[in-house]
Design an enzyme around this catalytic site. Sequence first.
Site, PDB file in Angstrom:
ATOM      1  N   CYS A   1      64.222  71.616  54.137  1.00 58.37           N
ATOM      2  CA  CYS A   1      65.251  72.032  55.086  1.00 58.37           C
ATOM      3  C   CYS A   1      66.613  71.493  54.670  1.00 58.37           C
ATOM      4  CB  CYS A   1      64.927  71.501  56.468  1.00 58.37           C
ATOM      5  SG  CYS A   1      63.325  72.007  57.061  1.00 58.37           S
TER       6      CYS A   1
ATOM      7  N   GLU B   1      56.447  80.104  38.723  1.00 59.05           N
ATOM      8  CA  GLU B   1      57.303  79.911  39.900  1.00 59.05           C
ATOM      9  C   GLU B   1      58.387  80.967  40.035  1.00 59.05           C
ATOM     10  OE1 GLU B   1      59.279  76.057  40.159  1.00 59.05           O
ATOM     11  OE2 GLU B   1      59.480  75.968  38.000  1.00 59.05           O
TER      12      GLU B   1
ATOM     13  N   TRP C   1      62.808  75.389  56.212  1.00 64.92           N
ATOM     14  CA  TRP C   1      61.717  75.707  55.289  1.00 64.92           C
ATOM     15  C   TRP C   1      60.459  75.304  56.042  1.00 64.92           C
ATOM     16  CZ3 TRP C   1      57.966  73.000  52.400  1.00 64.92           C
ATOM     17  CH2 TRP C   1      57.473  73.653  51.265  1.00 64.92           C
TER      18      TRP C   1
ATOM     19  N   HIS D   1      36.244  75.635  26.304  1.00 66.96           N
ATOM     20  CA  HIS D   1      35.360  74.895  27.209  1.00 66.96           C
ATOM     21  C   HIS D   1      35.342  75.513  28.604  1.00 66.96           C
ATOM     22  CE1 HIS D   1      34.642  71.897  24.162  1.00 66.96           C
ATOM     23  NE2 HIS D   1      35.955  71.823  23.948  1.00 66.96           N
TER      24      HIS D   1
ATOM     25  N   LYS E   1      57.058  77.303  34.721  1.00 69.01           N
ATOM     26  CA  LYS E   1      58.303  78.090  34.843  1.00 69.01           C
ATOM     27  C   LYS E   1      57.966  79.546  35.104  1.00 69.01           C
ATOM     28  CE  LYS E   1      60.504  75.643  35.394  1.00 69.01           C
ATOM     29  NZ  LYS E   1      60.763  74.245  35.410  1.00 69.01           N
TER      30      LYS E   1
ATOM     31  N   ASN F   1      65.551  67.288  59.210  1.00 65.64           N
ATOM     32  CA  ASN F   1      64.874  67.456  57.924  1.00 65.64           C
ATOM     33  C   ASN F   1      63.846  66.337  57.834  1.00 65.64           C
ATOM     34  OD1 ASN F   1      64.251  67.983  55.287  1.00 65.64           O
ATOM     35  ND2 ASN F   1      66.242  67.406  54.438  1.00 65.64           N
ATOM     36  N   GLY F   2      62.588  66.655  57.508  1.00 65.02           N
ATOM     37  CA  GLY F   2      61.550  65.615  57.428  1.00 65.02           C
ATOM     38  C   GLY F   2      60.347  66.011  58.258  1.00 65.02           C
TER      39      GLY F   2
ATOM     40  N   ARG G   1      68.322  75.658  48.037  1.00 66.34           N
ATOM     41  CA  ARG G   1      67.160  74.808  48.286  1.00 66.34           C
ATOM     42  C   ARG G   1      65.960  75.634  48.742  1.00 66.34           C
ATOM     43  NH1 ARG G   1      68.870  69.250  49.828  1.00 66.34           N
ATOM     44  NH2 ARG G   1      67.079  69.165  51.191  1.00 66.34           N
TER      45      ARG G   1
ATOM     46  N   GLU H   1      54.598  73.142  31.111  1.00 60.91           N
ATOM     47  CA  GLU H   1      55.924  73.456  31.662  1.00 60.91           C
ATOM     48  C   GLU H   1      56.215  74.961  31.550  1.00 60.91           C
ATOM     49  OE1 GLU H   1      58.053  72.310  33.486  1.00 60.91           O
ATOM     50  OE2 GLU H   1      59.989  73.194  33.009  1.00 60.91           O
TER      51      GLU H   1
ATOM     52  N   LYS I   1      64.158  73.118  46.493  1.00 59.21           N
ATOM     53  CA  LYS I   1      64.712  72.366  45.361  1.00 59.21           C
ATOM     54  C   LYS I   1      64.298  70.906  45.389  1.00 59.21           C
ATOM     55  CE  LYS I   1      67.103  71.785  41.657  1.00 59.21           C
ATOM     56  NZ  LYS I   1      66.488  72.289  40.433  1.00 59.21           N
TER      57      LYS I   1
HETATM   58  C1  F6R Z   1      59.854  73.011  39.003  1.00 62.00           C
HETATM   59  C2  F6R Z   1      60.501  71.897  39.675  1.00 62.00           C
HETATM   60  C3  F6R Z   1      59.640  70.934  40.420  1.00 62.00           C
HETATM   61  C4  F6R Z   1      60.247  69.525  40.399  1.00 62.00           C
HETATM   62  C5  F6R Z   1      59.450  68.591  41.303  1.00 62.00           C
HETATM   63  C6  F6R Z   1      59.968  67.164  41.233  1.00 62.00           C
HETATM   64  O1  F6R Z   1      60.762  73.787  38.282  1.00 62.00           O
HETATM   65  O2  F6R Z   1      61.693  71.775  39.668  1.00 62.00           O
HETATM   66  O3  F6R Z   1      58.339  70.922  39.929  1.00 62.00           O
HETATM   67  O4  F6R Z   1      60.242  69.054  39.088  1.00 62.00           O
HETATM   68  O5  F6R Z   1      59.533  69.041  42.622  1.00 62.00           O
HETATM   69  O6  F6R Z   1      61.307  67.093  41.576  1.00 62.00           O
HETATM   70  P1  F6R Z   1      62.208  65.844  41.196  1.00 62.00           P
HETATM   71  O7  F6R Z   1      62.369  65.812  39.720  1.00 62.00           O
HETATM   72  O8  F6R Z   1      63.490  66.078  41.924  1.00 62.00           O
HETATM   73  O9  F6R Z   1      61.470  64.622  41.687  1.00 62.00           O
END
Ligand code: F6R
Length: 594
Positions: free
Chosen positions: A2, A474, A71, A490, A471, A97-98, A27, A467, A589
């Site tokens: 949020c 998502e 959110w 396996h 990417k 938020n929380g 976000r 990774e 985010k």
């Molecule tokens: C994916 C992504 C997330 C963050 C994860 C940790 O593209 O951005 O997987 O890497 O939520 O976030 P931070 O680095 O802010 O702790």
Amino acid sequence: MCGIVGYVGKRQAQPVLVNCLKRLEYRGYDSCGIALLGKNLEIYKDAVRIESLEKSLRPNSSHTGIGHTRWATHGKPSQINAHPHTDCSGKIAVVHNGVIENYLQLKEQLTKEGHTFRSDTDTEVIPHLIEKYYQGNLEQAVSRAIVDITGSYAFVAMHADWRGLVVARNESPLVLGVGDKEYIVASDVPAVLDYTDRVIYLEDGDIGVITENALRCTSNGKQVERTEHRIPWSMEEAQKAGHEHFMIKEIHEQPRVIRNTYKGYISALEPVVNLGIAKNTDLSDILILACGTSYYASLVGKHVIQSLSQIPVRVEIASEFNYSDTVLGKTWVVVVTQSGETADSLRALKKAKESGCRTLVITNVVGSTATRIADETLYITAGPEICVAATKSFIAQLIMLYLLALAWSSAGVRSRAGLITELRQLPNKVQELLDREEEIAEQAKYLARYENVFFVGRGINFPIALEGALKLKEISYIHAEGYPAGELKHGPFALLTPDTPVVALAARDNTYETILANIKEIKARESPVIAIAEEGDDEIDKYVDFVIRVPRVDPVFSPVVNAVALQLLAYYTARERGCPIDTPRNLAKSVTVE
Ligand code: F6R
């Protein structure tokens, strides 16, 4: 998660709040709302985009208000569940938020006492608690209300009879932008940058009382001073600068980000990296803790630090470490978190500190919560990253982990000098790759037709396979799995068909011959194979369907160029499929709940 905003000051609050909410859109959110001071409180909220909410607003000249992007965690996205939430009288409004962990008990108790609840949210207990304790002073009522609350929160409260805001924080980020005769409250820095670059971060347990001319902060009933920071990013840096999406803009910034991250740490005169972090003489091992993309960067870090410094390194997912009995001896704990606000990473950091470990945080956000908990901080200086999917912060994290490995390297001066020279060439190598993005966009048209994709790599490039898969899934919503190349046989081999492409990372290191063998096994199952291979590697063409060429670098740095190639592949695939690249569904985010 949020987003929260609040405004008190010389301007009309309504346009400021709407603008601040738009700055927090990146976000991710499913509903939004604002409350403005009027004769009573004027509240607008719904499960809609901010532009739609904006169209429904009536003119309001008040100078005080709060706003929210939700959110959903408790209760589906709907008008009733959107914030702000109010008390029974409709005079108190709150954005939050929380997660309030004991909200069900509080709700039951408050209901018995005659309060009526309308939403399914945990947040709604906050205005009702404030109402319960309100005797003409909002600050006192908030101070009393938070005694009853267990959980994480950053919230802003307002009362219809008063031109001011009261804010409170516990384990969720809250920043106050300081302007001339105005304060802007937000959960994240980009929301305030249009108005000021001066910010104050509140600490856990703080309550702030904000009026047009003054901010007063208390903690445990005592007045406290909180330091003002200057944010080194301009609003321009946080804009798209002519690019179609923030993600592609941020991918293109990476040569500069790499330079900015190592600049200042490498001596111009000798092959030495100095991070200003001393190595403990009695250090037994290193434990790196992180989530998501930051976890994958940490896995690369493990390879590099171990091979250059000979210090044993473990990496754990922060949320798992929090429930594990991991043995910590003379362990140095490094937490890698772009935002510095990820709830699981913060909890892991606190756990490590409480165990008596020395702690370091690697982060992008100046003054973020993690930096205030850890003993030491290294900033990756990636600049604001707006796209939900991490790109430039991932590459900057890799560079910082390379620097850490080089700083503590037990390798001879000559080999260190060679690696530092290679590191300095990386920005140009990445630029060469970016200059050929059209070729990758072509491959993406092909990949965009499929619904399942595997990514495989070995050794230092296995985390890059993870990774690459993250990417792609998502932002394009294609199901993707990252695997160590040797593991496919396996189990996952059962899924290989002509409709399951495999992206194979073929780095020219000691894993090359084995990965070629793995590619042949995959081809025997008729899966199309796209190889990521370096320039001049003509051998690979014989075995695969397509090759994405990356510039030749020392194998230890191959994760950097390979990751950039996979970012471009994911970006163009998602674009081909018409996905909302910067704000993928259901994602946020910074993940400020556990
Ligand atoms: C994916 C992504 C997330 C963050 C994860 C940790 O593209 O951005 O997987 O890497 O939520 O976030 P931070 O680095 O802010 O702790």
